[in-house]
Motif scaffolding. Structure first.
Motif, PDB file in Angstrom:
ATOM      1  N   ASN A 134      24.199  45.720  44.156  1.00  0.00           N
ATOM      2  CA  ASN A 134      24.140  44.466  43.417  1.00  0.00           C
ATOM      3  C   ASN A 134      25.280  43.558  43.848  1.00  0.00           C
ATOM      4  O   ASN A 134      26.413  43.676  43.388  1.00  0.00           O
ATOM      5  CB  ASN A 134      24.215  44.751  41.909  1.00  0.00           C
ATOM      6  CG  ASN A 134      24.010  43.503  41.073  1.00  0.00           C
ATOM      7  OD1 ASN A 134      24.234  42.379  41.557  1.00  0.00           O
ATOM      8  ND2 ASN A 134      23.591  43.675  39.841  1.00  0.00           N
ATOM      9  N   ARG A 135      24.972  42.662  44.747  1.00  0.00           N
ATOM     10  CA  ARG A 135      25.988  41.844  45.379  1.00  0.00           C
ATOM     11  C   ARG A 135      26.761  40.984  44.376  1.00  0.00           C
ATOM     12  O   ARG A 135      27.977  40.836  44.461  1.00  0.00           O
ATOM     13  CB  ARG A 135      25.340  40.969  46.453  1.00  0.00           C
ATOM     14  CG  ARG A 135      26.356  40.314  47.345  1.00  0.00           C
ATOM     15  CD  ARG A 135      25.798  39.522  48.479  1.00  0.00           C
ATOM     16  NE  ARG A 135      26.867  38.636  48.934  1.00  0.00           N
ATOM     17  CZ  ARG A 135      27.839  39.022  49.739  1.00  0.00           C
ATOM     18  NH1 ARG A 135      27.863  40.238  50.219  1.00  0.00           N
ATOM     19  NH2 ARG A 135      28.808  38.182  50.080  1.00  0.00           N
ATOM     20  N   GLU A 136      26.025  40.448  43.423  1.00  0.00           N
ATOM     21  CA  GLU A 136      26.670  39.550  42.458  1.00  0.00           C
ATOM     22  C   GLU A 136      27.667  40.306  41.581  1.00  0.00           C
ATOM     23  O   GLU A 136      28.794  39.855  41.373  1.00  0.00           O
ATOM     24  CB  GLU A 136      25.600  38.893  41.586  1.00  0.00           C
ATOM     25  CG  GLU A 136      26.034  37.547  41.042  1.00  0.00           C
ATOM     26  CD  GLU A 136      24.858  36.839  40.373  1.00  0.00           C
ATOM     27  OE1 GLU A 136      24.975  36.526  39.183  1.00  0.00           O
ATOM     28  OE2 GLU A 136      23.831  36.667  41.063  1.00  0.00           O
ATOM     29  N   ALA A 137      27.250  41.481  41.076  1.00  0.00           N
ATOM     30  CA  ALA A 137      28.135  42.295  40.238  1.00  0.00           C
ATOM     31  C   ALA A 137      29.349  42.756  41.038  1.00  0.00           C
ATOM     32  O   ALA A 137      30.479  42.744  40.540  1.00  0.00           O
ATOM     33  CB  ALA A 137      27.372  43.503  39.689  1.00  0.00           C
ATOM     34  N   ASP A 138      29.115  43.134  42.287  1.00  0.00           N
ATOM     35  CA  ASP A 138      30.205  43.576  43.149  1.00  0.00           C
ATOM     36  C   ASP A 138      31.215  42.461  43.385  1.00  0.00           C
ATOM     37  O   ASP A 138      32.419  42.678  43.351  1.00  0.00           O
ATOM     38  CB  ASP A 138      29.662  44.044  44.505  1.00  0.00           C
ATOM     39  CG  ASP A 138      28.953  45.381  44.414  1.00  0.00           C
ATOM     40  OD1 ASP A 138      29.063  46.032  43.353  1.00  0.00           O
ATOM     41  OD2 ASP A 138      28.310  45.765  45.398  1.00  0.00           O
ATOM     42  N   THR A 139      30.691  41.259  43.655  1.00  0.00           N
ATOM     43  CA  THR A 139      31.576  40.129  43.916  1.00  0.00           C
ATOM     44  C   THR A 139      32.444  39.850  42.698  1.00  0.00           C
ATOM     45  O   THR A 139      33.656  39.637  42.821  1.00  0.00           O
ATOM     46  CB  THR A 139      30.759  38.864  44.270  1.00  0.00           C
ATOM     47  OG1 THR A 139      29.883  39.198  45.334  1.00  0.00           O
ATOM     48  CG2 THR A 139      31.662  37.729  44.705  1.00  0.00           C
ATOM     49  N   GLN A 140      31.818  39.889  41.520  1.00  0.00           N
ATOM     50  CA  GLN A 140      32.576  39.646  40.283  1.00  0.00           C
ATOM     51  C   GLN A 140      33.659  40.695  40.077  1.00  0.00           C
ATOM     52  O   GLN A 140      34.797  40.376  39.734  1.00  0.00           O
ATOM     53  CB  GLN A 140      31.635  39.646  39.087  1.00  0.00           C
ATOM     54  CG  GLN A 140      31.201  38.238  38.701  1.00  0.00           C
ATOM     55  CD  GLN A 140      30.167  38.257  37.595  1.00  0.00           C
ATOM     56  OE1 GLN A 140      30.127  39.196  36.790  1.00  0.00           O
ATOM     57  NE2 GLN A 140      29.335  37.239  37.553  1.00  0.00           N
ATOM     58  N   ALA A 141      33.298  41.948  40.298  1.00  0.00           N
ATOM     59  CA  ALA A 141      34.262  43.039  40.125  1.00  0.00           C
ATOM     60  C   ALA A 141      35.405  42.901  41.134  1.00  0.00           C
ATOM     61  O   ALA A 141      36.580  43.064  40.788  1.00  0.00           O
ATOM     62  CB  ALA A 141      33.558  44.385  40.302  1.00  0.00           C
ATOM     63  N   ALA A 142      35.048  42.569  42.371  1.00  0.00           N
ATOM     64  CA  ALA A 142      36.063  42.404  43.416  1.00  0.00           C
ATOM     65  C   ALA A 142      37.003  41.259  43.068  1.00  0.00           C
ATOM     66  O   ALA A 142      38.227  41.372  43.214  1.00  0.00           O
ATOM     67  CB  ALA A 142      35.397  42.147  44.765  1.00  0.00           C
ATOM     68  N   GLN A 143      36.435  40.171  42.584  1.00  0.00           N
ATOM     69  CA  GLN A 143      37.251  39.002  42.231  1.00  0.00           C
ATOM     70  C   GLN A 143      38.217  39.317  41.098  1.00  0.00           C
ATOM     71  O   GLN A 143      39.388  38.935  41.140  1.00  0.00           O
ATOM     72  CB  GLN A 143      36.345  37.822  41.841  1.00  0.00           C
ATOM     73  CG  GLN A 143      35.734  37.104  43.033  1.00  0.00           C
ATOM     74  CD  GLN A 143      36.775  36.466  43.946  1.00  0.00           C
ATOM     75  OE1 GLN A 143      37.819  36.010  43.496  1.00  0.00           O
ATOM     76  NE2 GLN A 143      36.502  36.462  45.236  1.00  0.00           N
ATOM     77  N   ALA A 144      37.718  40.027  40.075  1.00  0.00           N
ATOM     78  CA  ALA A 144      38.572  40.383  38.933  1.00  0.00           C
ATOM     79  C   ALA A 144      39.733  41.270  39.403  1.00  0.00           C
ATOM     80  O   ALA A 144      40.892  41.077  39.002  1.00  0.00           O
ATOM     81  CB  ALA A 144      37.744  41.106  37.873  1.00  0.00           C
ATOM     82  N   THR A 145      39.431  42.210  40.286  1.00  0.00           N
ATOM     83  CA  THR A 145      40.465  43.110  40.797  1.00  0.00           C
ATOM     84  C   THR A 145      41.458  42.349  41.670  1.00  0.00           C
ATOM     85  O   THR A 145      42.666  42.588  41.614  1.00  0.00           O
ATOM     86  CB  THR A 145      39.819  44.264  41.594  1.00  0.00           C
ATOM     87  OG1 THR A 145      38.746  44.799  40.813  1.00  0.00           O
ATOM     88  CG2 THR A 145      40.808  45.363  41.884  1.00  0.00           C
ATOM     89  N   TRP A 146      40.931  41.417  42.449  1.00  0.00           N
ATOM     90  CA  TRP A 146      41.793  40.604  43.318  1.00  0.00           C
ATOM     91  C   TRP A 146      42.783  39.767  42.503  1.00  0.00           C
ATOM     92  O   TRP A 146      43.929  39.567  42.904  1.00  0.00           O
ATOM     93  CB  TRP A 146      40.936  39.739  44.250  1.00  0.00           C
ATOM     94  CG  TRP A 146      41.713  38.726  45.026  1.00  0.00           C
ATOM     95  CD1 TRP A 146      41.566  37.369  44.996  1.00  0.00           C
ATOM     96  CD2 TRP A 146      42.784  38.984  45.956  1.00  0.00           C
ATOM     97  NE1 TRP A 146      42.472  36.762  45.837  1.00  0.00           N
ATOM     98  CE2 TRP A 146      43.226  37.744  46.430  1.00  0.00           C
ATOM     99  CE3 TRP A 146      43.400  40.150  46.416  1.00  0.00           C
ATOM    100  CZ2 TRP A 146      44.265  37.617  47.352  1.00  0.00           C
ATOM    101  CZ3 TRP A 146      44.441  40.036  47.333  1.00  0.00           C
ATOM    102  CH2 TRP A 146      44.862  38.782  47.797  1.00  0.00           C
ATOM    103  N   GLN A 147      42.344  39.293  41.334  1.00  0.00           N
ATOM    104  CA  GLN A 147      43.265  38.521  40.477  1.00  0.00           C
ATOM    105  C   GLN A 147      44.456  39.390  40.078  1.00  0.00           C
ATOM    106  O   GLN A 147      45.600  38.919  40.073  1.00  0.00           O
ATOM    107  CB  GLN A 147      42.559  38.002  39.213  1.00  0.00           C
ATOM    108  CG  GLN A 147      41.434  36.995  39.473  1.00  0.00           C
ATOM    109  CD  GLN A 147      41.820  35.895  40.445  1.00  0.00           C
ATOM    110  OE1 GLN A 147      42.877  35.279  40.322  1.00  0.00           O
ATOM    111  NE2 GLN A 147      40.972  35.665  41.455  1.00  0.00           N
ATOM    112  N   GLN A 148      44.194  40.665  39.777  1.00  0.00           N
ATOM    113  CA  GLN A 148      45.292  41.578  39.434  1.00  0.00           C
ATOM    114  C   GLN A 148      46.185  41.839  40.652  1.00  0.00           C
ATOM    115  O   GLN A 148      47.403  41.878  40.540  1.00  0.00           O
ATOM    116  CB  GLN A 148      44.731  42.898  38.901  1.00  0.00           C
ATOM    117  CG  GLN A 148      44.026  42.716  37.564  1.00  0.00           C
ATOM    118  CD  GLN A 148      43.433  44.033  37.092  1.00  0.00           C
ATOM    119  OE1 GLN A 148      42.385  44.466  37.577  1.00  0.00           O
ATOM    120  NE2 GLN A 148      44.101  44.677  36.156  1.00  0.00           N
ATOM    121  N   ALA A 149      45.550  41.982  41.794  1.00  0.00           N
ATOM    122  CA  ALA A 149      46.313  42.193  43.031  1.00  0.00           C
ATOM    123  C   ALA A 149      47.248  41.013  43.277  1.00  0.00           C
ATOM    124  O   ALA A 149      48.415  41.182  43.632  1.00  0.00           O
ATOM    125  CB  ALA A 149      45.364  42.376  44.211  1.00  0.00           C
TER     126      ALA A 149
END
Ligand code: ATP
Ligand code: MG
Length: 198
Positions: A99-114
């Motif tokens: 699920n590309r959309e869910a993955d992108t959202q999860a990646a973005q949220a994690t990137w904000q923490q990074a």
């Protein structure tokens, strides 16, 4: 002294002179950006090894995991107990991305923490485990990653792991290691083991 001994001594003396000279020349004090890539086993474990070193010196490390594995993470169980914050991609993403959309959202949220870790000069070392895939899949913008890395605190070190590291990441890095796969137990049917593979 035998000839062999004498030869050995001479050779070692020369090596020592060369090493001493290089030690003398390396005088720059700054955080290091390291990329650990390639298809062999040992990228994440190497990154975590450096986290252990950092903690062992009383320094502050932080870990970001961009792949939520199928198994509990042994390093996380240990390191959280000694005050290492973990940001883990919580939803959806595994190796079998569907699920590309869910993955992108999860990646973005994690990137904000990074990005918060990369802006915090109390943190001596940031491990960005499996970040390379986020860039290859275009879940996180490469330019944004490069900018955050370039603007991080001068003394902060960063380790990026994952296969197929983008050329611009390796270009920016100070140290790049490629782990080559010679053989892997998995290929002869050995199951991934807790305490060894995760
Ligand atoms: P490790 O976490 O053991 O250091 P890694 O970070 O180098 O491995 P990844 O590409 O992140 O390797 O792989 C994650 C999982 O796949 C780990 O459980 C690892 O043991 C396993 N693995 C690593 N390399 C290989 C390989 N060449 N063939 C099969 N499985 C592998
Ligand atoms: Mg890994």
């Amino acid at each position: 002294m035998t000839d062999k001994n004498e030869q050995h001594k001479k050779r070692q003396q020369k090596v020592k002179e060369q090493v001493d000279q290089r030690i003398e020349q390396a005088q720059i004090e700054k955080g290091v950006l390291q990329v650990i890539t390639g298809n062999g086993k040992g990228k994440s474990t190497s990154g975590f090894g450096t986290v252990a070193r950092c903690v062992g010196h009383g320094q502050q490390a932080a870990v970001v995991q961009f792949i939520k594995g199928l198994w509990e993470c042994g390093e996380r169980n240990l390191l959280e107990q000694v005050g290492v914050p973990f940001a883990v991609m919580e939803t959806g993403f595994t190796w079998e991305t569907q699920n590309r959309e869910a993955d992108t959202q999860a990646a973005q949220a994690t990137w904000q923490q990074a990005k918060q870790f990369l802006a915090d000069d109390n943190i001596d070392l940031v491990l960005l485990d499996e970040l390379t895939y986020m860039v290859s899949y275009d879940y996180i913008d490469l330019d944004e990653v490069l900018e955050a890395l370039a603007n991080r605190p001068t003394m902060q070190s960063v380790i990026i792991t994952g296969r197929g590291a983008h050329r611009r990441l390796t270009e920016l890095a100070d140290t790049v290691s490629e782990v080559r796969n010679v053989k892997h137990a998995f290929d002869s049917g050995v199951k991934a083991r807790a305490g060894f593979d995760f």
